[in-house]
Design a protein around this motif. Structure first.
Motif, short mmCIF file in Angstrom:
data_model
loop_
_atom_site.label_atom_id
_atom_site.label_comp_id
_atom_site.label_asym_id
_atom_site.label_seq_id
_atom_site.Cartn_x
_atom_site.Cartn_y
_atom_site.Cartn_z
N LEU A 1 3.76 -7.42 2.24
CA LEU A 1 2.53 -8.15 1.95
C LEU A 1 2.66 -8.91 0.64
O LEU A 1 3.50 -8.60 -0.20
CB LEU A 1 1.32 -7.21 1.87
CG LEU A 1 1.34 -6.10 0.81
CD1 LEU A 1 0.86 -6.59 -0.55
CD2 LEU A 1 0.48 -4.93 1.26
N LEU A 2 1.78 -9.90 0.50
CA LEU A 2 1.63 -10.62 -0.76
C LEU A 2 0.31 -10.16 -1.36
O LEU A 2 -0.75 -10.33 -0.74
CB LEU A 2 1.60 -12.13 -0.49
CG LEU A 2 1.37 -13.04 -1.68
CD1 LEU A 2 2.50 -12.91 -2.71
CD2 LEU A 2 1.24 -14.49 -1.22
N GLY B 1 1.86 3.10 -2.07
CA GLY B 1 3.32 3.26 -1.95
C GLY B 1 4.07 1.95 -1.83
O GLY B 1 5.28 1.96 -1.61
N PHE B 2 3.36 0.81 -1.96
CA PHE B 2 4.07 -0.48 -1.93
C PHE B 2 4.76 -0.69 -3.27
O PHE B 2 4.25 -0.29 -4.32
CB PHE B 2 3.09 -1.64 -1.66
CG PHE B 2 2.62 -1.70 -0.24
CD1 PHE B 2 3.32 -2.44 0.70
CD2 PHE B 2 1.48 -1.00 0.17
CE1 PHE B 2 2.89 -2.49 2.03
CE2 PHE B 2 1.05 -1.04 1.48
CZ PHE B 2 1.76 -1.79 2.41
N ARG B 3 5.93 -1.33 -3.21
CA ARG B 3 6.65 -1.70 -4.43
C ARG B 3 7.26 -3.08 -4.23
O ARG B 3 7.25 -3.61 -3.10
CB ARG B 3 7.72 -0.67 -4.74
CG ARG B 3 8.62 -0.39 -3.58
CD ARG B 3 9.14 1.03 -3.68
NE ARG B 3 10.47 1.00 -4.23
CZ ARG B 3 11.45 1.82 -3.83
NH1 ARG B 3 11.21 2.74 -2.91
NH2 ARG B 3 12.63 1.75 -4.35
N ALA B 4 7.80 -3.62 -5.29
CA ALA B 4 8.41 -4.96 -5.18
C ALA B 4 9.42 -4.93 -4.04
O ALA B 4 10.29 -4.06 -3.98
CB ALA B 4 9.08 -5.34 -6.49
N ALA C 1 6.62 -4.34 -0.45
CA ALA C 1 6.95 -3.75 0.85
C ALA C 1 6.86 -2.24 0.75
O ALA C 1 6.92 -1.66 -0.35
CB ALA C 1 8.35 -4.17 1.29
N ARG C 2 6.69 -1.63 1.90
CA ARG C 2 6.63 -0.17 1.97
C ARG C 2 7.39 0.26 3.22
O ARG C 2 7.13 -0.26 4.32
CB ARG C 2 5.18 0.30 2.07
CG ARG C 2 5.01 1.81 2.03
CD ARG C 2 3.58 2.12 2.41
NE ARG C 2 3.17 3.49 2.18
CZ ARG C 2 3.43 4.51 2.97
NH1 ARG C 2 4.17 4.34 4.06
NH2 ARG C 2 2.94 5.72 2.70
#
Ligand code: COA
Length: 165
Positions: free
Chosen positions: A110-111, A121-124, A143-144
């Motif tokens: 995602l953006l 839990g999303f990270r670069a 992204a995750r």
């Protein structure tokens, strides 16, 4: 659904400034995504209060190139201004991730604001070897991983309507 996102995104998520109705690209984007071959009905989830839709999140089929491995692109996520900061967005993202995991999806991209999505839990995406469709997005493209097979490194490609933005 269009009206919900028209209201939710009335202010620019990045600057907080009010936008002209025609500049709210997320509203027509949702319509186009629902007509696209990448639309996945089980990953278009709503929150309802008093018979009205107050929140919506959607993830559509995306791909990781050059191998064309399937992945998910999350967005838009919108909550009506009157009910923001009451936990609706949090529940919608958790629900979407749970459905995606149950369907053995490998990855969601995602953006968005890392300050918001980091809690899920999303990270670069670059940390996971996934390059953004637009390198200018930097750390905002996140992204995750889910429980499916770890995708090979590559460049993320959203469903086609995103390319028309
Ligand atoms: C962003 C949005 C979906 C969050 O939904 P919500 O129901 O208001 O959020 P929740 O109540 O579940 O979560 C609130 C938490 O998120 C934080 N938060 C909300 N919007 C945020 C943002 N843009 N950046 C960082 N944190 C944010 C709040 O500070 C709060 O944190 P806290 O629990 O530590 O106090 C909603 O505010 C919205 O629709 N905004 C306009 C559209 C938008 O920006 N969509 C996301 C685009 S990537």
């Amino acid at each position: 659904m269009r009206a919900l996102h028209q209201a939710a995104f009335a202010r620019d998520p990045a600057t907080g400034r009010k936008r002209a109705p025609a500049d709210v690209v997320e509203a027509p984007l949702v319509d186009e995504l629902r007509e696209d071959p990448g639309f996945l009905p089980h990953l278009s989830l709503v929150a309802v209060s008093d018979d009205a839709i107050v929140g919506h999140v959607i993830a559509t089929r995306g791909w990781i190139e050059p191998h064309g491995s399937p992945a998910l692109g999350l967005g838009p996520l919108g909550v009506l201004p009157a009910v923001q900061r009451q936990g609706v967005g949090t529940v919608l993202v958790h629900a979407l991730l749970a459905v995606a995991e149950a369907c053995d999806e490998p990855l969601v991209a995602l953006l968005g604001d890392p300050a918001y999505y980091g809690r899920f839990g999303f990270r670069a995406s670059a940390d996971l070897g996934i390059t953004a469709p637009d390198p200018r997005w930097g750390e905002h493209f996140q992204a995750r991983l889910l429980t499916g097979p770890v995708p090979a490194p590559g460049t993320f490609r959203y469903a086609e309507p995103f390319a028309r933005l």
